[in-house]
Design a protein around this motif. Structure first.
Motif, PDB file in Angstrom:
ATOM      1  N   SER A 189       0.852  -1.190   0.000  1.00  0.00           N
ATOM      2  CA  SER A 189       0.000   0.000   0.000  1.00  0.00           C
ATOM      3  C   SER A 189       0.890   1.242   0.000  1.00  0.00           C
ATOM      4  O   SER A 189       2.039   1.207   0.452  1.00  0.00           O
ATOM      5  CB  SER A 189      -0.932  -0.010   1.208  1.00  0.00           C
ATOM      6  OG  SER A 189      -0.198  -0.142   2.413  1.00  0.00           O
ATOM      7  N   LEU A 190       0.366   2.341  -0.534  1.00  0.00           N
ATOM      8  CA  LEU A 190       1.176   3.540  -0.782  1.00  0.00           C
ATOM      9  C   LEU A 190       1.144   4.453   0.434  1.00  0.00           C
ATOM     10  O   LEU A 190       0.081   4.799   0.946  1.00  0.00           O
ATOM     11  CB  LEU A 190       0.652   4.267  -2.019  1.00  0.00           C
ATOM     12  CG  LEU A 190       0.537   3.401  -3.281  1.00  0.00           C
ATOM     13  CD1 LEU A 190      -0.001   4.227  -4.442  1.00  0.00           C
ATOM     14  CD2 LEU A 190       1.870   2.745  -3.636  1.00  0.00           C
ATOM     15  N   ASP A 191       2.309   4.877   0.892  1.00  0.00           N
ATOM     16  CA  ASP A 191       2.404   5.651   2.128  1.00  0.00           C
ATOM     17  C   ASP A 191       2.291   7.149   1.858  1.00  0.00           C
ATOM     18  O   ASP A 191       1.232   7.742   1.976  1.00  0.00           O
ATOM     19  CB  ASP A 191       3.694   5.299   2.862  1.00  0.00           C
ATOM     20  CG  ASP A 191       3.684   5.730   4.319  1.00  0.00           C
ATOM     21  OD1 ASP A 191       2.584   5.806   4.902  1.00  0.00           O
ATOM     22  OD2 ASP A 191       4.766   5.970   4.879  1.00  0.00           O
ATOM     23  N   ARG A 192       3.377   7.772   1.443  1.00  0.00           N
ATOM     24  CA  ARG A 192       3.337   9.209   1.142  1.00  0.00           C
ATOM     25  C   ARG A 192       2.905   9.366  -0.323  1.00  0.00           C
ATOM     26  O   ARG A 192       3.710   9.573  -1.216  1.00  0.00           O
ATOM     27  CB  ARG A 192       4.703   9.839   1.371  1.00  0.00           C
ATOM     28  CG  ARG A 192       5.175   9.793   2.824  1.00  0.00           C
ATOM     29  CD  ARG A 192       6.603  10.286   2.935  1.00  0.00           C
ATOM     30  NE  ARG A 192       7.098  10.336   4.290  1.00  0.00           N
ATOM     31  CZ  ARG A 192       7.659   9.319   4.931  1.00  0.00           C
ATOM     32  NH1 ARG A 192       7.783   8.145   4.318  1.00  0.00           N
ATOM     33  NH2 ARG A 192       8.095   9.443   6.171  1.00  0.00           N
ATOM     34  N   ALA A 193       1.611   9.275  -0.535  1.00  0.00           N
ATOM     35  CA  ALA A 193       1.084   9.294  -1.901  1.00  0.00           C
ATOM     36  C   ALA A 193       0.073  10.424  -2.042  1.00  0.00           C
ATOM     37  O   ALA A 193       0.441  11.597  -1.938  1.00  0.00           O
ATOM     38  CB  ALA A 193       0.474   7.930  -2.235  1.00  0.00           C
TER      39      ALA A 193
END
Length: 454
Positions: A189-193
């Protein structure tokens, strides 16, 4: 603390429910969502196009009315400009896709690609669901969302690249119950997105809520691999309609938290059995136990039944050291009696050797398995990988090459070779998909053989 093998066996045998008398979605379907079966007897609809919408598309099948089975004559990536809104009474049979299978991703969309909302009796199997950011700021991009739904079975899904939850069960002024997520990969899953809250790499959120009068429970998470999420591995709330069972999952490489169990929605009971929690290269000291309990609501009860779980912290990716399964709050809230499980768990030491071969979109013999899932499995095996901010950091979406479906001269959706090998079927004659064959129906037998259910 892990039990001895003997005490584990006694505890589990006392707590497993008898098999339900009602029909199941397919041979071997398990968990609370196993009875999602009212698609039987419906139309067989072929997906022949990878376009976003229109005749022959996946959208045309899943958003139709009436009992139906969606099969695939194509392979490749479907780019969606709005979510697929799954209606009731459908079996999406991704195991029928040729070649490398079907991958879903977003074009320009502020909502995740697949939403099961206000629906019943839904089965979705063998798909790759990897949204990405959708091209704008959004707090609503899950890989899969289940909202106000009942009798839903999700199995052998490969989920990645979500910027909100990877998997979300949501209730909004209604009831959600009888849900299974099994044999799936939830990873990267994308964190700093693009989430407005900033850092937001999340695994699964079970029973998020909105409005009043909500009921949420009878949810099964069975034999899934969670890898490379900041937290919510998983995050659970529930109400008194039934427990959430978390059985034989692997939770690998969170940043800050593994499981989080709350009593904010109602009386919450969680069965946590036969799981493995394992730190990785992204994990901080904050993730010190496999489960954290949060008794935040004085009017609600929190009850946790934990048996035969393992938790380890890697030291320099060379040595595993045991760590506690339950934090002090979770230890202080044991269930008053064993929770009646829907399945018989395997012993926790067997999970790491068993799950990798079966999780995600992979057919018997290895079909559909792609480079991204192989990367996740290699990460787990070798203490590798890290939480990411963008798909490009690990090479982006794997290409899913086009592939032709096997020959079907009579256009009854059964491959000629399959029909020729079975008495009562004829590759030169359109056969009824619901005709009786070997104690089941022809269609169900074909789907079960492709999936390895038999």
């Amino acid at each position: 603390m892990a039990r001895t093998a003997g005490s584990w066996a006694v505890a589990i045998c006392l707590a497993v429910q008898a098999s339900p008398a009602t029909a199941t979605a397919f041979p071997g379907a398990e968990g609370y969502g196993a009875t999602a079966e009212s698609w039987r007897g419906g139309r067989v609809v072929a997906v022949t196009s990878l376009r976003n919408e229109g005749p022959g598309t996946l959208r045309a099948c899943v958003e139709a009315e009436g009992a139906r089975v969606c099969i695939f004559k194509v392979a490749g990536t479907i780019t969606l400009d709005r979510p697929l809104m799954i209606r009731s009474d459908v079996y999406v049979a991704g195991q029928t896709a040729p070649g490398g299978g079907i991958q879903l991703r977003l074009g320009r969309s502020a909502t995740g690609p697949l939403v099961v909302k206000n629906a019943r009796d839904v089965v979705i199997r063998f798909l790759k669901i990897r949204p990405g950011t959708g091209g704008g700021v959004s707090a609503n991009i899950d890989a899969v969302t289940v909202e106000n739904a009942q009798r839903v079975y999700l199995g052998n899904l490969s989920m990645a690249f979500a910027s909100d939850e990877t998997f979300n069960v949501h209730v909004a002024g209604s009831t959600v119950r009888d849900i299974t997520l099994a044999d799936s990969i939830l990873a990267y899953s994308l964190d700093r997105a693009n989430h407005p809250e900033g850092r937001h790499s999340k695994g699964a959120l079970i029973c998020s809520d909105q409005g009043t009068g909500n009921q949420c429970g009878r949810i099964s998470l069975l034999r899934n691999l969670f890898a490379h999420h900041r937290d919510r591995n998983p995050d659970i709330k529930a109400t008194a309609i039934g427990p959430v069972e978390v059985i034989n999952n692997i939770f690998y490489n969170p940043i800050s938290q593994f499981g989080e169990f709350y009593d904010l929605l109602g009386d919450t009971t969680v069965a946590y059995a036969g799981n493995l929690a394992l730190t990785g290269r992204s994990t901080t000291d904050r993730a010190a136990t496999a489960v954290e309990g949060f008794d935040w609501s004085p009017e609600h009860a929190l009850a946790i039944w934990a048996q035969d779980n393992l938790a380890f912290r890697w030291t320099g990716c060379t040595t595993r050291r045991p760590m506690p399964v339950l934090d002090p709050v979770a230890q202080d809230h044991p269930a008053p009696a064993p929770v009646r499980l829907t399945v018989r768990p395997m012993a926790a030491p067997a999970v790491e050797g068993t799950l990798p071969a079966r999780v995600g979109d992979v057919l018997p013999g290895g079909g559909h398995r792609d480079s991204l899932d192989r990367r996740v499995l290699s990460d787990l095996a070798n203490c590798q990988g890290h939480v990411i901010d963008a798909p490009a950091q690990i090479g982006g979406w794997p290409p899913i090459p086009a592939a032709a479906a096997p020959p079907d001269r009579d256009r009854d959706h059964f491959p000629d070779a399959w029909e020729a090998a079975r008495p009562g079927m004829d590759p030169a004659r359109p056969d009824d998909p619901w005709k009786s064959l070997n104690g089941t129906t022809a269609l169900e037998l074909w789907l079960a053989e492709l999936a390895g259910d038999l």
